[in-house]
Design a protein around this motif. Structure first.
Motif: not given
Length: 702
Positions: A213-236
């Motif tokens: 459930k990665r997307f659900e966990q990412i959504s929760q992670f971003l909940k309080n980071r609306q204005k912060e910059s970040g990178i999500i690394y993926c294999l494909s």
């Protein structure tokens, strides 16, 4: 080179009052014309090690850099700091190259950035003596033991032969022992002084979670980071596009970035991210090497990286300004299988697979994650970090000193010549071909651990590696070797605590609260973004987040105070100081107007003025608040100043007016008369400004 000159140059061009660990020592070595290998984590200040000497050295500094985007970023940053720099690469027009050659001939450029593939452009106009320093960035790319091997780098060994009297500075953020030695050998700098900085990035939190459930966990992670910059690394590439699409649907400014996009599109996405037009980049590992953005607040690995060097380098792109930043790694068995396929048939397949296995061990570890990372790069951490998921939610530990002593003794008896599987076989008394052929059944440690299962021994040995007592020699067929720390367990009775391998369920930590949207930091960040758009440069080239945080804390309201901010050099102060000071003053005013009105008595009128001044109000605001004339408040502040209260008179008047009054004072026949000054300036400068200016000038003379 004298220390005072180095420090003055550091402040003048880079805005810093002091050097970071190792920087001064490296720079001094360069002026002694010695070769150097620098292993310094991302954000540790590698660039200053060659950029500062380049300013002071008589001839040009040649910088070998692997990516065009990285060159452009560095050159833009140098030019913004008042340092003349340029880059050469194959994408430039011939006219542009010729213009750069002319500037070099006229000694108008201090640093020249060149890709390894473009060195032929340099050969035709540089000779020994015309190059003061050669800096080779991302030096790990030269080694097949490194995590990012690039064939074009293998030709760089000729540079030392071509410029024998020029010092070579090789720099990398990540290199294990085998890679470090290989770099020096291939660059023909066998006697280079090795400088290894601490890899401990305390400001980065480390979290690892199961890849479900990665997307659900990412959504929760971003909940309080609306204005912060970040990178999500993926294999494909496919994953980057799907994930970016989902995030866009949730209202995030996200984009996919991968090698399949057109060059112009990739460049635009990268520029948008640098300039804070886009908040999130979902990327393959092709993204980030050319990014020098200091205010990336988080990095997520949607898939497990192929090795710890790459992982460390990628998370190192967060928090380069030293402020707290978060990292999150998802791992799954499917990722391991996919990465094993990528490694198969590679030129250094065995090394890649062994490093992948080490990455897997990190993901499944039950010990402090920072200890694991640091021990991998040869650094031992005494205490657990307290800033990773294991430390926040530790498993059950037991006193495992005897187990550790058995394992370490076995590795010692095997003389560091066998991998983990054979070590376990000896401990458990196995009867196989390797044991019989080498006569290992004769060792005193043979069969001393037969009461522990193979799987448990594997877990305990991995923990000993993670704790820094054992290291894997990737350049010696992945043999296990003891570190210096192992002696404490074997000979000094150091206690070892091991995690119970049955306790693998870890609690999920709570997310951190985001910075308040109405803070001064946010106001300054918005101003920085506005100026960046006006000048068409990345926002962090104006000031990084750490500088903005320092402004928020110090609240400078004059040029001299602004120059004291860490990261502010004279050119930055001259270019941007006025607008940032104005914003700080405006914020103080707004804050005051939004505060409940204080009830004051008419008892001590000077004290009331002082209280309002200390609350951050300007002269006009104090006059309005107190219902008196502006000139009265000026009189109060001058009296308070005479009574040794901390009144900054420079804040009360423009510096241009002070200089004008100073010049007029030298010309006037009667400089003691306010009226004489007022008439001299044809009423353009108010009485109160003249009064304050004269007070400052009198104090200066006395």
């Amino acid at each position: 080179m004298e220390e005072v000159v180095l420090l003055e140059t550091l402040k003048e061009y880079f805005g810093y009052e002091s050097f970071r660990p190792l920087q001064k020592k490296i720079i001094e070595n360069i002026f002694k014309k010695k070769d150097n290998l620098v292993i310094m984590p991302t954000g540790g200040g590698k660039s200053i090690c060659y950029q500062l000497p380049a300013i002071l050295l008589p001839e040009i500094t040649l910088v070998i850099s692997p990516l065009i985007a990285l060159m452009k970023d560095q050159v833009d940053g140098l030019n913004a700091n008042g340092v003349p720099a340029a880059f050469l690469n194959s994408s430039q027009e011939e006219a542009d190259k010729q213009a750069i050659f002319q500037k070099i001939d006229k000694k108008e450029i201090k640093l020249l950035y060149v890709a390894p593939e473009s060195l032929q452009f340099v050969d035709r106009f540089l000779s020994d003596g015309k190059v003061s320093l050669i800096a080779i960035d991302e030096a790990h790319c030269i080694s097949s033991w490194g995590h990012d091997f690039r064939p074009a780098y293998t030709q760089l060994g000729y540079l030392k032969n071509r410029f024998p009297s020029t010092p070579v500075l090789a720099l990398t953020a990540t290199a294990d022992k085998a890679t470090r030695n290989d770099i020096c050998r291939q660059l023909n700098i066998p006697d280079a002084k090795k400088h290894v900085a601490s890899f401990d990035r305390k400001n980065l939190s480390l979290d690892v979670k199961q890849g479900i459930k990665r997307f659900e966990q990412i959504s929760q992670f971003l909940k309080n980071r609306q204005k912060e910059s970040g990178i999500i690394y993926c294999l494909s590439r496919k994953t980057t596009e799907e994930l970016a699409g989902k995030l866009k649907a949730k209202g995030f400014k996200a984009e996919a970035y991968h090698a399949g996009l057109a060059h112009l599109e990739r460049s635009q996405i990268q520029d948008d991210f640098i300039n804070d037009e886009k908040q999130i980049i979902c990327a393959t590992i092709a993204f980030g090497m050319g990014i020098d953005k200091s205010n990336i607040r988080w990095v997520i690995h949607y898939n497990m990286p192929k090795n710890l060097e790459g992982y460390y380098q990628e998370i190192g792109r967060a928090g380069r300004d030293g402020l707290p930043s978060d990292t999150l790694l998802f791992h799954s068995y499917a990722d391991v299988i996919q990465l094993q396929k990528f490694a198969s048939n590679a030129k250094n397949e065995d090394v890649q697979l062994a490093k992948l296995d080490r990455m897997k061990q990190y993901s499944e570890a039950l010990s402090c994650r920072r200890k694991i990372l640091l021990s991998y790069f040869g650094e031992f951490l005494e205490e657990d970090c307290g800033n990773c998921d294991i430390c926040r939610n530790p498993p059950e530990f037991f006193e495992g000193t005897v187990i550790a002593q058995k394992a370490l003794s076995c590795i010692f008896r095997l003389k560091g010549t066998e991998p983990i599987g054979t070590v376990i076989d000896v401990l458990r008394g196995s009867q196989n071909e390797v044991i019989r052929r080498n006569g290992y059944e004769q060792l005193s440690t043979y069969n001393i651990g037969n009461d522990i299962s193979w799987r448990h021994w594997q877990q305990y040995l991995i923990q000993l590696i993670n704790l820094g007592y054992v290291e894997i020699a990737f350049d010696r067929n992945n043999h296990l070797r003891l570190t210096e720390q192992a002696k404490k367990v074997l000979f000094e009775k150091e206690t070892v605590y091991l995690a119970d391998v049955q306790e693998e369920q870890l609690k999920t930590p709570e997310e951190k609260a985001a910075t308040a949207a109405n803070s001064l930091f946010e106001r300054l960040r918005q101003l920085r973004l506005k100026i960046a758009k006006e000048e068409d440069i990345p926002a962090y080239l104006i000031f990084n987040d750490a500088a903005l945080k320092d402004m928020e804390k110090q609240r400078p309201m004059s040029d001299s105070e602004f120059l004291l901010i860490n990261g502010v050099g004279r050119k930055k102060m001259e270019d941007y100081g006025y607008r940032f000071i104005k914003e700080i003053i405006a914020f103080s005013k707004d804050k005051r107007e939004n505060k409940p009105k204080k009830k004051t008595t008419k008892g001590n009128t000077l004290k009331e003025t002082l209280t309002l001044y200390e609350d951050g109000l300007g002269v006009e605001e104090i006059a309005k608040e107190r219902g008196v004339a502006k000139n009265t408040i000026i009189t109060h502040l001058l009296k308070l100043y005479d009574e040794k209260e901390e009144i900054n008179l420079h804040q009360l008047i423009p510096i241009s007016d002070l200089k004008a009054v100073e010049k007029a004072k030298k010309k006037l026949d009667n400089p003691g008369s306010l009226k004489a000054f007022y008439e001299y300036f044809e009423e353009a400068i108010p009485y109160e400004t003249i009064k304050i200016s004269l007070k400052i000038l009198d104090d200066k003379e006395n």
